[in-house]
Design a protein around this motif. Structure first.
Motif, mmCIF file in Angstrom:
data_model
loop_
_atom_site.group_PDB
_atom_site.id
_atom_site.type_symbol
_atom_site.label_atom_id
_atom_site.label_comp_id
_atom_site.label_asym_id
_atom_site.label_seq_id
_atom_site.Cartn_x
_atom_site.Cartn_y
_atom_site.Cartn_z
ATOM 1 N N ALA A 21 0.804 -1.216 0.000
ATOM 2 C CA ALA A 21 0.000 0.000 0.000
ATOM 3 C C ALA A 21 0.839 1.269 0.000
ATOM 4 O O ALA A 21 0.289 2.364 -0.087
ATOM 5 C CB ALA A 21 -0.933 0.010 1.215
ATOM 6 N N PHE A 81 0.027 3.825 -2.572
ATOM 7 C CA PHE A 81 -1.264 4.480 -2.318
ATOM 8 C C PHE A 81 -1.050 5.721 -1.468
ATOM 9 O O PHE A 81 -1.550 6.807 -1.786
ATOM 10 C CB PHE A 81 -2.200 3.492 -1.617
ATOM 11 C CG PHE A 81 -3.526 4.084 -1.189
ATOM 12 C CD1 PHE A 81 -4.619 4.047 -2.025
ATOM 13 C CD2 PHE A 81 -3.674 4.673 0.084
ATOM 14 C CE1 PHE A 81 -5.846 4.589 -1.628
ATOM 15 C CE2 PHE A 81 -4.879 5.221 0.481
ATOM 16 C CZ PHE A 81 -5.974 5.172 -0.381
ATOM 17 N N TRP A 82 -0.272 5.569 -0.376
ATOM 18 C CA TRP A 82 -0.066 6.701 0.535
ATOM 19 C C TRP A 82 0.854 7.750 -0.069
ATOM 20 O O TRP A 82 0.693 8.944 0.176
ATOM 21 C CB TRP A 82 0.461 6.200 1.879
ATOM 22 C CG TRP A 82 -0.556 5.373 2.608
ATOM 23 C CD1 TRP A 82 -0.498 4.032 2.882
ATOM 24 C CD2 TRP A 82 -1.820 5.815 3.099
ATOM 25 N NE1 TRP A 82 -1.639 3.619 3.520
ATOM 26 C CE2 TRP A 82 -2.471 4.692 3.673
ATOM 27 C CE3 TRP A 82 -2.484 7.048 3.120
ATOM 28 C CZ2 TRP A 82 -3.749 4.771 4.255
ATOM 29 C CZ3 TRP A 82 -3.746 7.123 3.703
ATOM 30 C CH2 TRP A 82 -4.367 5.998 4.262
ATOM 31 N N TYR A 96 -8.748 -2.954 -0.399
ATOM 32 C CA TYR A 96 -7.552 -2.198 -0.153
ATOM 33 C C TYR A 96 -6.381 -2.734 -0.986
ATOM 34 O O TYR A 96 -6.445 -3.869 -1.472
ATOM 35 C CB TYR A 96 -7.190 -2.224 1.357
ATOM 36 C CG TYR A 96 -6.979 -3.597 1.946
ATOM 37 C CD1 TYR A 96 -5.709 -4.145 2.007
ATOM 38 C CD2 TYR A 96 -8.052 -4.344 2.423
ATOM 39 C CE1 TYR A 96 -5.500 -5.394 2.537
ATOM 40 C CE2 TYR A 96 -7.846 -5.604 2.941
ATOM 41 C CZ TYR A 96 -6.580 -6.127 2.993
ATOM 42 O OH TYR A 96 -6.380 -7.369 3.504
ATOM 43 N N PRO A 97 -5.295 -1.968 -1.089
ATOM 44 C CA PRO A 97 -4.233 -2.355 -2.008
ATOM 45 C C PRO A 97 -3.515 -3.635 -1.583
ATOM 46 O O PRO A 97 -3.171 -3.819 -0.423
ATOM 47 C CB PRO A 97 -3.262 -1.162 -1.934
ATOM 48 C CG PRO A 97 -4.060 -0.043 -1.390
ATOM 49 C CD PRO A 97 -5.082 -0.646 -0.477
#
Lengths: 389, 135
Positions: free
Chosen positions: B13, B16-17, B39-40
């Motif tokens: 993730a 993503f962040w 979610y990723p």
């Protein structure tokens, strides 16, 4: 189709601990020991008869409890599925007994969230381990577990036109049962108007649609049908079982918030038992929130999908109704220490033995215990009978 | 006791962040399912294709369901009442987030668009506003 395990194991002892104050004078291992001893006494058995232990709570809960009790079991199970854990542990115990992995299994639960307010821990329990909730839901203020259930309730209202008053009736009928349970926390009658006038926790969930937070514990003893035949209590046979899950703790992973894995767990449990919802005399179904009950009625097939609101609004679930449901007063009014599924088993067993006193359902021979864990995530369904039909 | 969230820890993730810091909503994109993974993860949980790459999304979606929280909630800085919603993204996938508008104006099916807000652990989190509200 029915299965070879049908009726081969039975619940032969039960105990539960709860208080009208919501607070117990024991906690932790002392509570677990007390309900374990009482359930064995109910069965006419002793700790020496136990060769299997099942419990959830800590990482090695069954082992730790056995250690505390001085037992050396040949079979243990600590399968943790939240509130449905005890339906699932009884399923596992049934299978273990049928395979001669155990003969007599003790299933134990106890939590004391009220008393624990004076014994605080640093973090709420759902954040104590590295769950994905921290990363994907936490910053948005989705309160666990109320938030996800509010989302499901609103979606059900949107898709099917279910009304607030219909949801409220579930709480009203449950309270009518609680009035007949001297250990229930909430016993005063309430009306639909009272429920709707209670403040929102998470709109559209009113406070009176939300389960209690109380201390409580319980235990059941499961043994083979052969061993059960000459014990102190009449056996309550495990006729069918099923489990299912759509997700674990992240509500964003649930595809359809109006259809739970109870569809799968219920269908299997009824098929294994060889009975249908029409045959059921008493329904004990998880009532963390009113929406939990409504979805269970639809998913188990007591009514069609989307018709739960009309199904409950005439008081069908209450005393004198066609489908007596949550006759102990449920998590909404009796007790809810966090994983309420244990109390579905103790009440179903007492109803099938005919010992529920003022709230006894006449001639009850078949009951369903339907547990829900997580956030509408994990389900365990048991069909129980005082006879093997 | 720290009132706040553990830092993000899912390796898959991290992009993503990183994207949220640039003001972009990016998710792994499964070429087989032609849908984002949310979610990723570094694989697709529907078809189990591996090695999938991130794609930047439109940031638009619709409200699948929502609740109006009437209390302060542990770990969130939001002041009640506030809206917690499930947002169906335009390209697929459903995420928990907030709709920052007046709760009385939010409804199921409403069109929403992402914006990013910094929170105290250093992250910028995706939250949504009603599309008609920004016009």
């Amino acid at each position: 189709m029915t299965v070879p395990t049908r009726g081969k194991a039975a619940i032969v002892g039960v105990a539960d601990a709860a208080s009208p104050t919501g607070v117990l004078d024991v906690y932790g291992r002392d509570l677990h020991t007390r309900v374990a001893r009482e359930a064995l006494a109910d069965a006419g058995l002793t700790f020496a008869d136990v060769d299997g232990v099942a419990a959830v709570g800590s990482l090695m809960q069954a082992n730790e409890l056995a250690e505390h009790l001085g037992l050396h079991p040949r079979w243990v199970d600590t399968t943790m599925t939240g509130g449905s854990s005890f339906e699932i542990l009884v399923q596992h115990a049934m299978a273990a007994i049928a395979c001669d992995l155990a003969t007599t299994v003790l299933v134990v639960y106890g939590e004391t969230p009220r008393g624990d307010r004076d014994r605080p821990s640093e973090y709420p329990y759902w954040l104590q381990r590295d769950t994905n909730i921290n990363e994907w839901e936490g910053p948005y203020g989705l309160r666990q577990p109320l938030g996800p259930y509010a989302l499901a309730k609103r979606r059900h209202m949107y898709e099917f036109g279910t009304t607030d008053a219909q949801f409220a009736q579930i709480a009203v009928s449950t309270r009518q049962w609680a009035a007949m349970n001297p250990n229930a926390k909430l016993r005063d009658p309430i009306s639909v108007e009272d429920v709707l006038a209670s403040p929102f926790e998470v709109d559209p969930l009113h406070r009176a649609e939300v389960c209690l937070v109380t201390d409580g514990g319980g235990a059941v003893v499961v043994t083979s049908a052969a061993r059960a035949a000459d014990l102190r209590q009449p056996p309550v046979y495990i006729l069918g079982s099923g489990t299912g899950q759509t997700h674990a703790l992240l509500i964003g992973e649930m595809d359809d918030l109006t259809r739970t894995a109870g569809v799968a767990s219920g269908a299997q449990a009824f098929a294994h038992a060889g009975v249908t919802p029409d045959d059921i005399d008493v329904l004990m179904t998880y009532d963390s929130f009113t929406i939990t009950v409504l979805l269970a009625l639809e998913d188990l097939g007591f009514c069609a999908k989307g018709e739960g609101g009309a199904f409950v609004e005439d008081g069908r679930l209450g005393p004198g109704g066609a489908l007596p449901t949550n006759t102990n007063g449920g998590g909404l009014s009796y007790t809810h220490p966090g994983m309420y599924g244990m109390f579905l088993l103790t009440e179903a067993t007492r109803q099938l033995r005919g010992e529920s006193g003022a709230r006894q359902v006449p001639d009850a021979t078949l009951a369903v215990a339907h547990g829900c864990g997580g956030v509408l995530s994990t389900f365990g369904t048991l069909v129980l009978g005082s006879e093997i039909p | 006791m720290r009132l706040g969230w553990q830092p993000p820890d899912l390796i898959a993730a991290a992009p993503f962040w990183e994207a949220t810091q640039r003001g972009e909503l990016a998710l792994p994109w499964c070429p087989t399912c032609e849908a984002p993974v949310l979610y990723p993860r570094d694989f697709c949980p529907r078809c189990h294709t591996t090695g999938i790459a991130y794609r930047t999304l439109s940031g638009r979606g619709t409200v699948y369901s929502f609740g109006v929280e009437h209390r302060s909630v542990w770990g969130s800085e939001l002041e009640p009442p506030f809206v917690v919603a499930l947002i169906d993204l335009e390209e697929g996938g459903r995420m928990v987030s907030n709709v920052l508008d007046d709760p009385a104006r939010v409804h199921i099916g409403a069109a929403v668009e992402v914006e990013f807000q910094p929170i105290d652990d250093g992250r910028a989190v995706p939250r949504f506003r009603l599309v008609e509200a920004v016009q």
